[in-house]
Design an enzyme around this catalytic site. Structure first.
Site, PDB file in Angstrom:
ATOM      1  N   LYS A   4       3.253  25.037  -2.676  1.00  0.00           N
ATOM      2  CA  LYS A   4       1.850  24.347  -2.304  1.00  0.00           C
ATOM      3  C   LYS A   4       1.856  23.007  -2.612  1.00  0.00           C
ATOM      4  CE  LYS A   4      -0.583  28.672  -3.362  1.00  0.00           C
ATOM      5  NZ  LYS A   4      -1.562  29.365  -4.114  1.00  0.00           N
ATOM      6  N   LYS A   6       6.460  38.943  -1.284  1.00  0.00           N
ATOM      7  CA  LYS A   6       4.930  38.827  -1.542  1.00  0.00           C
ATOM      8  C   LYS A   6       4.200  40.014  -0.820  1.00  0.00           C
ATOM      9  CE  LYS A   6       3.412  35.034  -2.938  1.00  0.00           C
ATOM     10  NZ  LYS A   6       2.514  33.713  -2.867  1.00  0.00           N
ATOM     11  N   ARG A  22       0.820  -1.129  -0.042  1.00  0.00           N
ATOM     12  CA  ARG A  22      -0.048  -0.055  -0.059  1.00  0.00           C
ATOM     13  C   ARG A  22       0.845   1.180   0.008  1.00  0.00           C
ATOM     14  NH1 ARG A  22      -2.996   1.953  -2.860  1.00  0.00           N
ATOM     15  NH2 ARG A  22      -3.969  -0.139  -2.717  1.00  0.00           N
ATOM     16  N   GLU A  34       5.959  40.550  -6.028  1.00  0.00           N
ATOM     17  CA  GLU A  34       4.794  40.397  -6.384  1.00  0.00           C
ATOM     18  C   GLU A  34       4.079  41.596  -6.767  1.00  0.00           C
ATOM     19  OE1 GLU A  34       0.903  39.517  -3.766  1.00  0.00           O
ATOM     20  OE2 GLU A  34       1.972  37.404  -4.168  1.00  0.00           O
ATOM     21  N   ASP A  72       0.138  38.626 -10.180  1.00  0.00           N
ATOM     22  CA  ASP A  72      -0.445  38.006  -9.309  1.00  0.00           C
ATOM     23  C   ASP A  72      -2.222  38.381  -9.775  1.00  0.00           C
ATOM     24  OD1 ASP A  72      -0.950  35.956  -7.234  1.00  0.00           O
ATOM     25  OD2 ASP A  72      -1.699  37.829  -6.209  1.00  0.00           O
TER      26      ASP A  72
END
Length: 269
Positions: free
Chosen positions: A128, A160, A93, A187, A208
């Site tokens: 992410k 950012k 598995r 950004e 963005d």
């Protein structure tokens, strides 16, 4: 594909715990097993080496023969495995989960790469990723033909929105970051941000959540003075139009946070 010394013991510990009670109870200690690993739907194969590592951790003498290679498109047998039956059933598995997950990421990445073919834009991943799987998921992105963005926070500078608020504005944030001796990416949410970033001599502009018309205007404003990266809400339906605006890169968080695992199985012979 390259995978050097990845430690699979934590993955096995999560599933096996104190032992595979069922297998230990019903399978003789000296039983041997031969099986095929099957990819049950068409996709880009990724994770053969890590699957082998799982089985080899449990049975160092296991025989593992790949029928294809990572990065290839397949819908059939992808490997044959033979060894101690208890070891192979215990690791089944974990090995299949990894193979299915990574093949899913590679397959989705290939779809995005194919969608922008001929535009000159490069598909990037993001941070992410699934905790504990970043190295493997970014490997899968490469297997699908994509390019890795930063592996972690120590790999590059990307200013950012929250950094901008705390640094006193875009120009000041870029100025401070330039002292690190690395390319500075910042950004930009508006065209005015683009103008400020250019005036501050940022190296890369992260555009963005801009519309396609805004992206076209931003690329014209930049005029080759910096690299451009489109980001935010990119889908397979929109990525081609985004790439055709002339941006250098399109970053897609969905490559890792939304990829569906492919169906894989182990068939005993």
């Amino acid at each position: 594909m390259e995978l050097t010394g990845f430690d699979v013991r934590a993955f096995l510990a999560e599933d096996v715990g104190e032992g595979d009670l069922t297998t230990l109870a019903v399978v003789p200690e000296d039983a041997q097993l031969e099986a095929a690993l099957l990819l049950e739907e068409r996709g880009v194969v990724c994770g053969l080496e890590i699957a082998e590592s799982v089985f080899r951790e449990l049975d160092p003498s296991v025989l593992f023969e790949a029928s294809t290679e990572d990065g290839a498109v397949a819908e059939s047998e992808v490997a044959q495995v033979a060894g101690n039956a208890r070891a192979l059933l215990t690791g089944e598995r974990t090995a299949l989960n990894l193979l299915g997950r990574l093949s899913g990421v590679a397959t989705l990445t290939r779809a995005y790469v194919d969608a922008v073919a001929g535009t000159g834009a490069t598909i990037l991943d993001t941070r992410k990723t699934t905790p504990g799987l970043r190295a493997l998921e970014k490997l899968a992105v490469r297997g699908g033909g994509g390019t890795n963005h930063r592996f972690g926070l120590s790999d590059g500078i990307l200013i950012k929105d929250n950094h901008l608020r705390l640094a006193g504005g875009l120009a000041e944030a870029v100025r401070r970051a330039q002292g690190q001796g690395l390319p500075v990416e910042v950004e930009c949410e508006t065209l005015d941000d683009v103008r400020q970033a250019l005036a501050a001599r940022a190296d890369i502009l992260l555009l963005d959540n801009m519309t396609v018309p805004q992206l076209r205007t931003a690329v014209r404003l930049v005029g080759g003075r910096a690299k451009t990266e489109a980001s935010g809400g990119v889908t397979l339906e929109t990525v081609r139009a985004i790439a055709e605006t002339g941006v250098d890169f399109v970053s897609v968080g969905a490559l890792t946070h939304s990829a569906r695992s492919l169906r894989v199985s182990m068939e005993v012979r």
